[in-house]
Design a protein around this motif. Structure first.
Motif, PDB file in Angstrom:
ATOM      1  N   ASN A  85       3.366 -10.916  10.669  1.00 59.23           N
ATOM      2  CA  ASN A  85       3.413 -12.848  10.517  1.00 59.23           C
ATOM      3  C   ASN A  85       2.986 -13.207   9.345  1.00 59.23           C
ATOM      4  OD1 ASN A  85       5.147 -15.268  12.524  1.00 59.23           O
ATOM      5  ND2 ASN A  85       5.652 -14.858  10.201  1.00 59.23           N
ATOM      6  N   GLY A  86       3.054 -13.140   7.619  1.00 61.17           N
ATOM      7  CA  GLY A  86       2.377 -14.134   6.985  1.00 61.17           C
ATOM      8  C   GLY A  86       2.378 -13.779   5.630  1.00 61.17           C
ATOM      9  N   ASP A  87       1.619 -14.407   4.632  1.00 56.16           N
ATOM     10  CA  ASP A  87       2.050 -14.558   3.482  1.00 56.16           C
ATOM     11  C   ASP A  87       1.218 -13.616   2.794  1.00 56.16           C
ATOM     12  OD1 ASP A  87       2.502 -14.893   0.768  1.00 56.16           O
ATOM     13  OD2 ASP A  87       1.303 -16.931   1.175  1.00 56.16           O
ATOM     14  N   PHE A  88       2.369 -12.528   2.022  1.00 52.68           N
ATOM     15  CA  PHE A  88       1.657 -11.386   1.350  1.00 52.68           C
ATOM     16  C   PHE A  88       1.309 -11.628   0.306  1.00 52.68           C
ATOM     17  CE2 PHE A  88       2.492  -8.729  -2.844  1.00 52.68           C
ATOM     18  CZ  PHE A  88       1.917  -7.237  -2.418  1.00 52.68           C
ATOM     19  N   LEU A  89       0.718 -13.138  -0.473  1.00 49.01           N
ATOM     20  CA  LEU A  89       0.353 -13.188  -1.084  1.00 49.01           C
ATOM     21  C   LEU A  89      -0.849 -13.828  -0.902  1.00 49.01           C
ATOM     22  CD1 LEU A  89       2.753 -16.212  -3.432  1.00 49.01           C
ATOM     23  CD2 LEU A  89       2.224 -13.702  -3.672  1.00 49.01           C
ATOM     24  N   ALA A  90      -1.057 -14.331   0.157  1.00 47.38           N
ATOM     25  CA  ALA A  90      -3.334 -13.833   0.583  1.00 47.38           C
ATOM     26  C   ALA A  90      -3.460 -12.944   1.120  1.00 47.38           C
ATOM     27  CB  ALA A  90      -2.423 -15.419   2.175  1.00 47.38           C
ATOM     28  N   LEU A  91      -2.428 -11.443   1.459  1.00 44.09           N
ATOM     29  CA  LEU A  91      -2.799 -10.901   1.860  1.00 44.09           C
ATOM     30  C   LEU A  91      -4.179 -10.341   1.688  1.00 44.09           C
ATOM     31  CD1 LEU A  91      -2.325  -8.675   4.610  1.00 44.09           C
ATOM     32  CD2 LEU A  91      -0.883  -7.525   2.814  1.00 44.09           C
ATOM     33  N   ASP A  92      -4.960  -9.849   2.606  1.00 47.79           N
ATOM     34  CA  ASP A  92      -6.313  -8.884   2.341  1.00 47.79           C
ATOM     35  C   ASP A  92      -6.027  -7.020   2.567  1.00 47.79           C
ATOM     36  OD1 ASP A  92      -9.126  -7.477   2.150  1.00 47.79           O
ATOM     37  OD2 ASP A  92      -9.922  -9.868   2.571  1.00 47.79           O
ATOM     38  N   PHE A  93      -5.797  -6.617   1.103  1.00 48.28           N
ATOM     39  CA  PHE A  93      -5.250  -5.242   1.443  1.00 48.28           C
ATOM     40  C   PHE A  93      -6.880  -4.994   1.666  1.00 48.28           C
ATOM     41  CE2 PHE A  93      -1.912  -6.960  -1.107  1.00 48.28           C
ATOM     42  CZ  PHE A  93      -1.011  -5.736  -0.762  1.00 48.28           C
ATOM     43  N   GLN A  94      -7.733  -4.926   1.750  1.00 45.21           N
ATOM     44  CA  GLN A  94      -8.659  -4.342   1.576  1.00 45.21           C
ATOM     45  C   GLN A  94      -9.198  -3.700   2.914  1.00 45.21           C
ATOM     46  OE1 GLN A  94     -12.158  -4.599  -0.719  1.00 45.21           O
ATOM     47  NE2 GLN A  94     -11.292  -3.847  -2.467  1.00 45.21           N
ATOM     48  N   LYS A  95      -9.081  -5.439   3.769  1.00 45.64           N
ATOM     49  CA  LYS A  95      -9.221  -5.755   5.354  1.00 45.64           C
ATOM     50  C   LYS A  95      -7.735  -4.711   5.893  1.00 45.64           C
ATOM     51  CE  LYS A  95     -12.602  -9.116   6.075  1.00 45.64           C
ATOM     52  NZ  LYS A  95     -12.678 -10.882   5.969  1.00 45.64           N
ATOM     53  N   THR A  96      -6.766  -4.894   5.356  1.00 46.54           N
ATOM     54  CA  THR A  96      -5.586  -4.722   6.404  1.00 46.54           C
ATOM     55  C   THR A  96      -5.572  -3.238   5.977  1.00 46.54           C
ATOM     56  OG1 THR A  96      -4.401  -6.982   5.738  1.00 46.54           O
ATOM     57  CG2 THR A  96      -3.149  -5.144   7.352  1.00 46.54           C
ATOM     58  N   PHE A  97      -5.289  -2.519   5.149  1.00 52.70           N
ATOM     59  CA  PHE A  97      -5.784  -1.077   5.151  1.00 52.70           C
ATOM     60  C   PHE A  97      -6.254  -0.422   4.631  1.00 52.70           C
ATOM     61  CE2 PHE A  97      -1.392  -3.659   3.656  1.00 52.70           C
ATOM     62  CZ  PHE A  97      -0.702  -3.337   4.244  1.00 52.70           C
ATOM     63  N   PRO A  98      -6.790   1.037   5.252  1.00 54.04           N
ATOM     64  CA  PRO A  98      -7.217   1.728   5.152  1.00 54.04           C
ATOM     65  C   PRO A  98      -7.003   2.554   4.152  1.00 54.04           C
ATOM     66  CG  PRO A  98      -7.087   2.394   6.944  1.00 54.04           C
ATOM     67  CD  PRO A  98      -6.126   1.425   6.324  1.00 54.04           C
ATOM     68  N   GLY A  99      -7.476   2.620   2.354  1.00 49.41           N
ATOM     69  CA  GLY A  99      -6.786   3.499   1.867  1.00 49.41           C
ATOM     70  C   GLY A  99      -5.299   3.510   1.101  1.00 49.41           C
ATOM     71  N   ASN A 100      -5.117   4.385   0.228  1.00 51.93           N
ATOM     72  CA  ASN A 100      -3.607   3.384  -0.413  1.00 51.93           C
ATOM     73  C   ASN A 100      -2.367   3.246   0.287  1.00 51.93           C
ATOM     74  OD1 ASN A 100      -5.383   3.791  -2.720  1.00 51.93           O
ATOM     75  ND2 ASN A 100      -4.386   5.446  -3.482  1.00 51.93           N
ATOM     76  N   VAL A 101      -1.432   1.921  -0.224  1.00 48.49           N
ATOM     77  CA  VAL A 101      -0.202   1.303   0.143  1.00 48.49           C
ATOM     78  C   VAL A 101       0.917   1.368  -0.590  1.00 48.49           C
ATOM     79  CG1 VAL A 101      -1.379  -1.048   0.198  1.00 48.49           C
ATOM     80  CG2 VAL A 101       0.530  -0.264   1.775  1.00 48.49           C
ATOM     81  N   ALA A 102       2.027   1.816  -0.662  1.00 49.29           N
ATOM     82  CA  ALA A 102       2.810   0.949  -1.739  1.00 49.29           C
ATOM     83  C   ALA A 102       3.662   0.102  -0.996  1.00 49.29           C
ATOM     84  CB  ALA A 102       3.910   2.383  -1.708  1.00 49.29           C
ATOM     85  N   VAL A 103       4.101  -0.246  -2.178  1.00 48.90           N
ATOM     86  CA  VAL A 103       4.815  -1.715  -1.518  1.00 48.90           C
ATOM     87  C   VAL A 103       6.045  -1.644  -1.945  1.00 48.90           C
ATOM     88  CG1 VAL A 103       4.931  -4.073  -2.184  1.00 48.90           C
ATOM     89  CG2 VAL A 103       2.577  -3.175  -1.594  1.00 48.90           C
ATOM     90  N   ILE A 104       7.183  -2.172  -1.204  1.00 46.62           N
ATOM     91  CA  ILE A 104       8.285  -2.015  -1.018  1.00 46.62           C
ATOM     92  C   ILE A 104       9.312  -3.028  -0.537  1.00 46.62           C
ATOM     93  CG2 ILE A 104       9.063  -0.912   0.823  1.00 46.62           C
ATOM     94  CD1 ILE A 104      11.047   0.426  -0.438  1.00 46.62           C
ATOM     95  N   GLY A 105      10.357  -3.763  -1.113  1.00 41.76           N
ATOM     96  CA  GLY A 105      10.781  -4.744  -0.663  1.00 41.76           C
ATOM     97  C   GLY A 105      12.619  -5.718  -1.076  1.00 41.76           C
ATOM     98  N   ASN A 106      13.202  -6.072   0.103  1.00 42.67           N
ATOM     99  CA  ASN A 106      14.244  -7.005  -1.272  1.00 42.67           C
ATOM    100  C   ASN A 106      13.205  -8.204  -1.214  1.00 42.67           C
ATOM    101  OD1 ASN A 106      16.429  -8.578  -2.410  1.00 42.67           O
ATOM    102  ND2 ASN A 106      17.278  -8.929  -0.036  1.00 42.67           N
ATOM    103  N   PHE A 107      12.481  -8.604  -2.857  1.00 46.02           N
ATOM    104  CA  PHE A 107      11.938  -9.839  -2.329  1.00 46.02           C
ATOM    105  C   PHE A 107      12.159 -10.863  -2.961  1.00 46.02           C
ATOM    106  CE2 PHE A 107       9.775  -6.192  -4.584  1.00 46.02           C
ATOM    107  CZ  PHE A 107       8.053  -5.639  -3.833  1.00 46.02           C
TER     108      PHE A 107
END
Length: 263
Positions: A85-107
């Motif tokens: 439950n949070g804001d994608f625009l404020a997300l810390d990628f490095q803390k949240t994901f170890p390694g690569n992550v694809a992004v998908i969405g009906n934005f």
């Protein structure tokens, strides 16, 4: 809770067509480049249903709407902390994901450009993005140089990603229906690690050129470097929309050399 109410201030238009949802999810190409997928703005989970069936990657969801998150926690209790439950625009990628992550969405259409710039900011961790945007934004991302749609977003996205316009989506498959056509695009990270120029200056040059796109570059870039210090090169007599990414790299290197000489 049987459904989630779409909220205008969050730019929500929930996709209701499962065939299109499956088509969007199937547009992801894992092929070993990522083992995690982040869905942005899942709403009631029409994409999530298909994402969670795929064992090639681990699915995470993020939504700013607490009503949606409550609904999804009940629908997918197995997600646990993978439902954010949070804001994608404020997300810390490095803390949240170890390694690569694809992004998908009906934005959400009201923050389309900000989402793309967030992805660009984390381009070395996001090898792929598949997303639904307002058709106009999708066309700007894929536009070639020399067209009226070509602009700041086109240059920045195309500098670091291969961009594909996949398909157009009509308003009737959403609740509520948007007043515009939508389109799905795919970004696939290219081989460019560095642009072979001063990248901070590159961004400034592109923005300055398109912020006054009706002017020649000699006039549009005069806030960055005085006209009398600009090289005598024909590129300065062109408008920004005529330049490819490689042209902007060359232009940035010319300006870097001119600024160093002027010091």
């Amino acid at each position: 809770m049987s459904s989630v109410r779409a909220k205008k201030h969050l730019g929500q238009h929930f996709l209701t067509d499962k065939n299109i949802a499956l088509k969007i999810v199937n547009s992801l190409n894992p092929t070993g480049r990522f083992s995690q997928v982040l869905e942005v703005g899942p709403g009631m989970g029409v994409l999530s249903d298909f994402l969670l069936q795929n064992k090639e990657y681990e699915t995470h969801l993020i939504d700013l709407d607490s009503e949606s998150v409550e609904f999804l926690h009940k629908k997918y209790p197995q997600l646990g902390e993978r439902l954010i439950n949070g804001d994608f625009l404020a997300l810390d990628f490095q803390k949240t994901f170890p390694g690569n992550v694809a992004v998908i969405g009906n934005f959400p259409y009201n923050i389309s450009s900000q989402i793309l710039f967030k992805i660009l900011e984390h381009r070395d961790q996001v090898p792929e993005m598949v997303g639904m945007f307002q058709k106009e934004v999708a066309e700007r991302c894929t536009a070639p140089a020399g067209t009226k749609e070509y602009g700041i977003l086109s240059v920045f996205v195309q500098a670091y990603y291969k961009v594909e316009y996949l398909f157009t989506v009509k308003p009737g498959v959403f609740n509520p229906p948007p007043k515009v056509l939508s389109a799905v695009i795919r970004l696939s990270r290219n081989e460019v690690q560095n642009l072979e120029c001063d990248e901070k200056l590159f961004w400034k040059v592109v923005k300055a050129g398109f912020n006054q796109r009706r002017k020649t570059l000699r006039n549009a870039l005069s806030a960055l470097i005085p006209k009398d210090k600009m090289p005598a090169d024909p590129v300065f007599e062109l408008r920004a929309e005529r330049l490819t990414v490689d042209d902007f790299v060359r232009l940035t290197n010319m300006l870097t050399a001119a600024l160093q000489t002027a010091e």
